[in-house]
Structures are given as C-alpha cells and as structure tokens.
Design a protein around this motif. Structure first.
Motif, short mmCIF file in Angstrom:
data_model
loop_
_atom_site.label_atom_id
_atom_site.label_comp_id
_atom_site.label_asym_id
_atom_site.label_seq_id
_atom_site.Cartn_x
_atom_site.Cartn_y
_atom_site.Cartn_z
N LEU A 57 32.78 37.57 32.18
CA LEU A 57 32.67 38.76 33.01
C LEU A 57 31.56 39.67 32.53
O LEU A 57 30.85 40.29 33.34
CB LEU A 57 34.01 39.51 33.02
N LYS A 58 31.42 39.78 31.23
CA LYS A 58 30.35 40.62 30.67
C LYS A 58 28.98 40.12 31.16
O LYS A 58 28.14 40.92 31.61
CB LYS A 58 30.42 40.58 29.14
N LEU A 59 28.74 38.79 31.08
CA LEU A 59 27.46 38.24 31.52
C LEU A 59 27.27 38.42 33.02
O LEU A 59 26.17 38.77 33.48
CB LEU A 59 27.39 36.76 31.14
N LEU B 2 41.98 40.07 33.61
CA LEU B 2 41.16 40.90 32.71
C LEU B 2 42.02 41.97 32.04
O LEU B 2 41.95 42.14 30.82
CB LEU B 2 40.02 41.54 33.50
N TYR B 3 42.82 42.70 32.83
CA TYR B 3 43.65 43.76 32.26
C TYR B 3 44.63 43.18 31.24
O TYR B 3 44.85 43.75 30.16
CB TYR B 3 44.43 44.48 33.36
N GLY B 4 45.21 42.02 31.57
CA GLY B 4 46.15 41.39 30.65
C GLY B 4 45.49 40.99 29.35
O GLY B 4 46.07 41.17 28.26
N VAL B 5 44.26 40.46 29.46
CA VAL B 5 43.54 40.04 28.24
C VAL B 5 43.21 41.25 27.38
O VAL B 5 43.40 41.23 26.15
CB VAL B 5 42.25 39.28 28.63
N ILE B 6 42.70 42.33 27.99
CA ILE B 6 42.36 43.52 27.21
C ILE B 6 43.61 44.08 26.51
O ILE B 6 43.57 44.41 25.32
CB ILE B 6 41.72 44.59 28.11
N LEU B 7 44.71 44.16 27.24
CA LEU B 7 45.95 44.68 26.64
C LEU B 7 46.43 43.78 25.51
O LEU B 7 46.89 44.26 24.46
CB LEU B 7 47.04 44.80 27.71
N SER C 212 32.36 46.33 26.22
CA SER C 212 31.49 45.98 27.33
C SER C 212 32.28 45.88 28.63
O SER C 212 31.85 46.35 29.69
CB SER C 212 30.77 44.66 27.05
N CYS C 213 33.46 45.26 28.57
CA CYS C 213 34.28 45.12 29.77
C CYS C 213 34.86 46.46 30.21
O CYS C 213 35.00 46.73 31.41
CB CYS C 213 35.38 44.10 29.53
N ALA C 214 35.22 47.32 29.21
CA ALA C 214 35.68 48.66 29.56
C ALA C 214 34.55 49.45 30.21
O ALA C 214 34.77 50.20 31.18
CB ALA C 214 36.19 49.39 28.31
N TYR D 192 34.83 41.32 45.61
CA TYR D 192 34.67 39.86 45.78
C TYR D 192 34.68 39.09 44.47
O TYR D 192 34.79 37.87 44.49
CB TYR D 192 33.38 39.56 46.57
N VAL D 193 34.58 39.81 43.35
CA VAL D 193 34.67 39.12 42.05
C VAL D 193 36.01 39.44 41.38
O VAL D 193 36.75 38.54 40.97
CB VAL D 193 33.50 39.52 41.14
N LEU D 194 36.31 40.72 41.28
CA LEU D 194 37.49 41.11 40.51
C LEU D 194 38.79 41.03 41.31
O LEU D 194 39.82 40.64 40.77
CB LEU D 194 37.31 42.54 39.97
N ARG D 195 38.75 41.39 42.59
CA ARG D 195 40.01 41.58 43.31
C ARG D 195 40.35 40.47 44.31
O ARG D 195 41.40 40.53 44.92
CB ARG D 195 39.97 42.92 44.03
N THR D 196 39.51 39.48 44.46
CA THR D 196 39.84 38.38 45.35
C THR D 196 40.87 37.48 44.68
O THR D 196 40.70 37.11 43.52
CB THR D 196 38.59 37.57 45.70
N PRO D 197 41.94 37.12 45.38
CA PRO D 197 42.97 36.27 44.76
C PRO D 197 42.39 34.94 44.30
O PRO D 197 41.46 34.39 44.90
CB PRO D 197 43.99 36.08 45.89
N LEU D 198 42.98 34.40 43.24
CA LEU D 198 42.55 33.11 42.72
C LEU D 198 43.08 31.98 43.62
O LEU D 198 44.13 32.12 44.25
CB LEU D 198 43.07 32.91 41.30
N PRO D 199 42.37 30.86 43.65
CA PRO D 199 42.87 29.70 44.42
C PRO D 199 44.24 29.27 43.88
O PRO D 199 44.45 29.20 42.67
CB PRO D 199 41.81 28.62 44.17
N ASP D 200 45.15 29.02 44.78
CA ASP D 200 46.51 28.58 44.45
C ASP D 200 47.32 29.66 43.73
O ASP D 200 48.42 29.40 43.24
CB ASP D 200 46.49 27.31 43.57
N HIS D 201 46.76 30.88 43.64
CA HIS D 201 47.50 31.99 43.01
C HIS D 201 47.23 33.26 43.83
O HIS D 201 46.40 34.10 43.46
CB HIS D 201 47.06 32.22 41.56
#
Length: 825
Positions: free
Chosen positions: A121-123, A184-189, A208-210, A166-175
C-alpha cells in the motif's frame, strides 16, 4: 513520498493556438491518455510536458474542459481498478485473510504478513501521488479555469478520492464484506498491539500508511475533521485501546501493587503519546492519553489508593515520596481536585493524630511518677533545681504530644512540597485534618502552653536566633490549628506569670518575640493582657528601685533589715486565680502570717506605695515569691558554717519560726500551721522540700517518711552539711504541671464564664451598630466575630440573647416564625 504537489515550469502557449480552428477531441484525448499511461508506467522521460500542457490548454480553451475532466477521471478509475488494486490483491498474503477469518498465527507470521500489505500500500500510494503530481502539472490550466468556474474538485483531489474508493474500499473478490481498508486497519492495530507487548515492529512503515490515511478525505472539500484517518481508523484504534487498557487495569488491580500500577499507568501514557508521534499521528496523542486516563487510571486509581498493604497509607508511612508523586500526577489527570488522594491522606493524618492523642491521654490518666519532687534530689551538682524539669509523667506526655504533632506536621509538609507540588487544595485538606484531631484532644491548649513554657525556661538555651525563631514558628503553627484560643490564652498567661515572677525565662527577648508572633497570628485583642503583664514587670523594677532609695533616704539604722524586691501586679491582667490559692480562705481568714521583721517591711512598702497611688489596695501573694536566707549550721564540716538558702516565701516563713526555738525543741505540723496560717497543700509541699528531700534536709522530721502528716514533729537540723555555699531549695511539685481532673473542671468553668461575658459583649456590640437584626443574621455575625477566639455554642448564644432581653438591652420585633431583635439604647 511527496509532501505536496509539484509545479513544473512550463512556458505559456503561443498566440497562434488561439486562432487555430476546431479541435479533434477524440484524437487529442487519445494522444493525452497515451501520455498519462506513460506517466503511470514510469516511462515519462521521452514525453514533452510543454506539448502536453498546450494540448490540454487548447482543449479547455475550446470549451472541452468537461469531457477532458471526465475522461481523466475515467482513466484514473480504470488504472486504479485494473492495475493498482489488482497488483495489491496479487501481493496480498493468504495468511492475512486466514488470520482475519480466525486462524491462529504466531506473532512473527502476523508481523511478516502485515508488513507485506503495508509495504504494498505504501508503494501504491507513493506511486499514485507521484503520477498525480505530474498529471496535475499537465492539466494545470483545466484546474485553474474549468474546475474553478464549475466548482469541481481539482483533478488531484478527485484522484485521491478515487484511490480511497477503488483501492481501499472496494470489496475483495469472494469477500463482499471485506475491503483492503479493513485489512489495513486490522494490520495496523495488530502491529501496535505487538509494539505494546514489547515486540519489534516497523514503525516507519506504519507511519507511512498513517500518513496515507491522513492524506485521504471523506469529502471533496477536504476538511480537516473528515480525514480518513480521523473518521475511519482512529475510532477503531481508540475503541481497541479502551478494551486493552480496561483489561490491563483489571490485571494490575488483581496484582494489588499500587506502586507498580502507578509506574505502569504513567509509562503507558508516555508510550502512547510517543507512539503517536513516531508511528501514527500527533492528532491522536491527546485522545489516546484520555483513553489511558479514563480506562486505566480513572477506573482503578481509587481502589489502588485505598489498598492497605501498598496504597497511599503504606506510601505515607514508609516515606515513599516517588510513589506518592506518581499518585499525585495520576490523580491530577482525572480529577483536578484530587479528592480521592486528599481523602486518603486526610484519613491517615487524623488516624495518626488520634494515635498521638490516645498515647498522651493514656499517660495523662496514669498516676503521677513518685516521688514527683522538683528538689535537689534530682538537681545537678551545681545545685540547679530539678523544679525546672518536667514535674511528672503527665508533663512529659504534654511536651511529647506537642513534639509528636510537630514531627507529624513536618512530615506532611515535606510530603506536600516534594511529592504533591505544594498543591493548595491538598494543603487546605491537610490543615483541616490537623485542626480536627488537635481540637478533638481536650488538653491541646494546655499542652501547647506547657511546650512553650518548657522551651522558654530552658529549651532555647544555647540556640541561635534563627533556631529560636524556627521553634517559635512551629509552636505558632499549632496555635493556628487550635479553635479554642481563649483556653490557650488562659494557660499561657498562667505559665507566663510563673516564668516572670520566678525569673525562670532564659531570654526576655524570646518572650517578647513570642508575643509579637502571637499578635500577628491572632490579633491585638489576644495579646493585650499578656503585654500588660510585661509592663507590670517593668514598672515593678522601677518601683523597687524607688523604694530602696526611699529606705536609704530614711536612714534606717537596722543593718539586719531585709531587702525587698517587689512585683506589683494588676489584678485584672494577671491570672491570680490560676497561679495559686486566693489571698483569703473560704472563711475569709487571711492566708499567711508573716514574721514581725518581714511584716514591718510589708507595712513600710504599703505606706510608700499607697502614698503614691491612693485608693488602691495591695494583696500579698505569698505563694508566688522567693527569699534568700543566711543560715548557721554548727556541725558544718567546712570552716565556714553559714550557707545561703534560696527558698520560697512560705518556706522562709516556716524556717524563721525556728530562730526563736531552743536547741533540741520541735514544732508540730499543727503548731506551724497555726503560727503561719499557710494553706494545707502549700504547707505540706514546703515541709517536704526542707524536711524530706535528702540534699535539702534543713529540718528533721519525726517520724521520717516521704509523706508529711498532721502529727509529724520538726526539728532544726544542726547537722545539715553541704559542699555548696548557695543552696536552692525547690518546692515539691512546684512550677507548671498538667492540671488534674478537678483543676481542669475549674478552668473550664472559668473559661465558660468568660465566654458568656464575651458573647454578651459581642451581641450588644453588633446590635448597637446594626440597631435591628433578624435572629439568624445576629447569630451568624456574632459567630463570625468570636470564631477567632473560640467556637461559640449556638444554644449558649440563644440563652445570652434571652438574658439580654430580660435585662432590657434588646427587645423582640416581628412575628414568632421569623424572630428579630431591636437594640434598646
């Protein structure tokens, strides 16, 4: 990473562009979109940005701004959806999805998978920022003209919103319920939790992500409060932190270690603030600190403070100043008044004060130490009287009580300054607690006065001026706490009178300094009578000098005439009733019969004095004076058979009886009393001093015993011997001592009588000034006037009002439900 949007230096288009014909939008867009793709694929080195700018400029100029704007947005949407998002999903670790679905991973596996997503995500974010900065330079004229005129967000702003959607909030395939933002929020926490647990995490990557979340907004107008960081991530972070610190607090409370709790809470707050600065965002620092304060401190601090084994009581008893400082700091976070801390410390002060009171009362109620002689038996080799030492165990307890209270005061003053930052609210609470336990002890006024008495007699000997000043200030501090200052005044005058008349004060300067400090503390009214006592002593010295000159002028031929040093005391200013027995007994019979040679001197002085001050009456107080006698002892071992005896006035009267007694003859107790008329208690004490005390046995008592009885016989001791030329005979139990129960009741009775008179005077004074007052107003004003001297009883006030009404000083006005009074002149 780019901190802002770049602006290239591009030359304005040539004028002939304005004159060119219609533009082929599709052809121009095809060329422009191809160039935008080159920019996004990092292949822009061959592009001419000047030419691209001119093309975009021409399209906007020919009214093609809207289709151009829409085409660029469509291009960015397509790129983010099919290129950026796809690349992120391809790099998304499967273990991250598994962990989200409840799979158990080790900390290392979670950290590795999380960092992979964060890095991806940073890149993507940095690439998007770089490309959009370059695109913005190309479309600068469109932003300036079309977007501004049509109130559209700039293309840079619009593309940021597309990255969000279109990057952060679009649902994932099959999810369908899961997005990259959720992961992302879960990983940061999760990474923050690892950091709290002491694991090493990549703080730069998290920052960087924050920063990315801070650069994205919920709305196109980019208001500060609608940053994605604030609206989406921060609430989750704060909610998770609340749960964490709630659980952490329960764990710490279960351990029952208040010091450890305080250290952990303070460190946790510091760590969270540092974490916001280095890992997340400074925007969150005050909010996360508030979470720590509420969930960790506010919930648990009262329980930690009240712990018996490690709480504030333990810290106070063991002088744990660093721990108390931490408790104070934590308390100030959650309660500006520090009520829980104040209550705990106040409770401990009162408890320790009550223990001091109980010890003193236990000693006071015990029997006096026997023998309680203030005679040469306990004097030193220089013949110093033991009368200046504490007379009995009760007096020792009195001095110890004051010393213990002062030590307690010093202890808490030190704690207040070093641990509690001299907090005004806590200081007020401390003062109230000291006042409570000091005033709960019925002998506090008497004991404080005895403390001053002992120190004025010998305690300040050898001390510097500064040390004396400090000692007096400490005593004045306790006086400040005492509510019944009139009771203290009575005792202080009693003890001061003995010091002045017996010449026991080590320093008159210190005595005057003490009066000055009292005047500053409690006012002129309190010290008026005491100052009058000093004036009487000064006038008496002048009067004695004048009388001696008068005697010399008369030319008295009697070489054996005794010299007289007299102190004339103003009866209303001196506590004569407290200093000893009255000058008359119950039957009205005069107390003491003086020997003829002394009586002649008395009459001579009375004539001299009354000639100067006609209309006055002199009453001799035999119990308060001293005399110097020269005695001859035939069997004295030294060549000089005479010795100088310093005795009390009563003792002088007793010894002079034996001048006319033939050798070997005796006087009985009954005969001595009949010939001197000295009160029984005074006679017994003085006979003990000269017939029982081993080192001052000038008389011999038969039968020999420690107690003097009414059938005892007394002989002059021809065989008395002493190595000292001057011998001071101290009177048994003389000096100032703690009152017994009867004396205490008599003192309280007299004080109550004086208070009644003071209350009446205050009522009359108030009503004379105000003329008419309601009942409650009168009560309030009188109490305010009298509080500085004592705590007046409301029932006594009501009785005095009734008494004044009966004596027609006041009259009632108004109805019975709302009584009021009028002053009657």
């Amino acid at each position: 990473m780019f901190a802002g949007r770049g602006r290239g230096k591009i030359r304005p288009p040539r004028r002939n562009i304005l004159n060119s014909g219609e533009v082929d939008f599709e052809q121009d867009w095809k060329s422009l979109s191809s160039s935008l793709r080159e920019i996004h694929t990092k292949n822009a080195s061959t592009l001419s940005f000047e030419e691209l700018y001119r093309n975009a400029y021409k399209l906007v100029l020919k009214k093609k701004g809207e289709p151009l704007y829409n085409k660029v947005k469509e291009f960015e949407q397509d790129w983010l959806t099919h290129e950026v998002r796809t690349r992120i999903l391809d790099e998304l670790p499967s273990s991250l999805l598994a962990a989200h679905n409840g799979a158990q991973l080790s900390a290392g596996e979670r950290r590795e998978a999380g960092e992979k997503l964060l890095r991806s995500l940073k890149l993507a974010w940095e690439d998007h920022n770089l490309c959009m900065n370059m695109t913005t330079d190309v479309l600068m004229y469109m932003d300036r003209v079309y977007c501004s005129d049509n109130r559209k967000p700039s293309i840079f702003t619009a593309s940021m919103g597309q990255f969000r959607d279109y990057v952060l909030r679009t649902p994932l395939p099959d999810h369908e319920s899961l997005t990259i933002a959720t992961l992302l929020y879960g990983v940061i926490l999760d990474q923050i939790q690892m950091d709290r647990d002491g694991d090493i995490v990549n703080t730069a990557l998290l920052r960087s992500c924050a920063y990315m979340l801070e650069g994205l907004y919920e709305t196109e107008d980019e208001q500060e409060q609608y940053k994605l960081y604030i609206t989406s991530f921060e609430p989750e972070f704060l909610a998770a932190s609340e749960e964490y610190y709630r659980s952490e607090g329960e764990s710490l409370v279960a351990k029952g270690d208040a010091s450890n709790f305080c250290r952990h809470a303070r460190q946790a707050a510091m760590n969270e603030v540092d974490r916001c600065r280095s890992t997340l965002s400074t925007l969150t620092a005050p909010k996360i600190k508030l979470v720590v304060e509420n969930e960790l401190v506010r919930r648990n601090l009262p329980e930690m403070i009240s712990l018996e084994s490690t709480g504030v009581r333990y810290m106070l008893d063991n002088d744990r100043l660093p721990d108390l400082e931490m408790v104070y700091e934590l308390s100030s976070w959650v309660d500006p008044k520090k009520e829980e801390l104040k209550k705990a410390v106040q409770k401990r002060i009162v408890t320790q004060g009550d223990e001091i009171n109980a010890t003193a009362k236990e000693t006071s109620d015990a029997q006096l130490v026997k023998p309680t002689k203030a005679d040469p038996e306990k004097g030193d080799e220089a013949g110093k009287p033991a009368a200046e030492k504490p007379i009995n165990q009760q007096t020792v307890a009195a001095i110890k009580w004051v010393d213990d209270v002062l030590q307690l005061k010093d202890k808490y003053d030190h704690i207040l300054e070093k641990a509690f930052q001299a907090d005004q609210g806590l200081q007020t609470g401390f003062t109230r607690s000291f006042s409570d336990f000091i005033n709960s002890f019925e002998r506090s006024s008497e004991y404080l006065s005895l403390f001053f008495d002992e120190n004025m007699k010998k305690g300040i000997k050898g001390k510097t001026e500064m040390e004396v000043d400090t000692l007096l200030d400490k005593g004045i501090t306790l006086l400040r706490y005492i509510s019944d200052k009139d009771m203290f005044e009575r005792y202080y005058k009693k003890h001061l009178s003995r010091r002045l008349l017996m010449k026991r004060s080590v320093s008159m300067d210190a005595e005057r300094q003490m009066i000055s400090k009292m005047k500053m503390e409690v006012g002129n009214t309190f010290t008026q009578r005491i100052e009058s006592m000093f004036r009487d002593m000064a006038l008496s010295a002048d009067l004695t000098t004048s009388y001696k000159k008068h005697v010399r002028d008369l030319g008295d031929a009697d070489s054996q005439r005794a010299e007289l040093d007299v102190n004339v005391l103003t009866a209303t200013m001196w506590p004569l009733d407290a200093m000893g027995p009255s000058h008359r007994e119950e039957g009205g019979k005069l107390n003491c019969i003086f020997p003829p040679e002394i009586d002649r001197i008395k009459q001579s002085f009375e004539k001299f004095y009354l000639d100067k001050h006609s209309g006055r009456q002199l009453t001799w107080q035999g119990n308060m004076g001293t005399a110097d006698l020269r005695a001859y002892f035939a069997d004295m071992k030294s060549s000089k058979k005479t010795r100088e005896l310093n005795v009390s006035t009563y003792c002088m009267v007793i010894l002079l009886l034996f001048n006319d007694l033939p050798p070997g003859n005796f006087l009985t107790y009954e005969e001595i009393q009949a010939r001197t008329n000295i009160p029984d208690n005074e006679l017994m004490r003085n006979l003990q001093s000269v017939a029982v005390a081993p080192k001052t046995r000038i008389l011999v008592k038969e039968p020999m015993s420690k107690e003097v009885k009414r059938d005892d016989k007394f002989y002059f001791n021809e065989r008395f011997t002493s190595q000292f030329q001057r011998i001071k005979v101290g009177v048994v139990a003389s000096g100032n001592k703690v009152e017994d129960r009867d004396e205490r009741q008599e003192t309280e009775k007299r004080v109550d009588l004086e208070r009644g008179q003071t209350i009446e005077a205050a009522i009359v004074r108030t009503m004379k000034q105000r003329k008419e007052l309601k009942h409650q107003q009168l009560i309030t004003e009188v109490i305010q006037q009298l509080t500085a001297r004592f705590s007046p009883d409301v029932n006594l006030l009501k009785k005095k009002i009734e008494s004044l009404i009966e004596r027609e000083y006041l009259e009632r006005v108004g109805d019975i439900d709302k009584p009021a009074y009028r002053y009657m002149a």
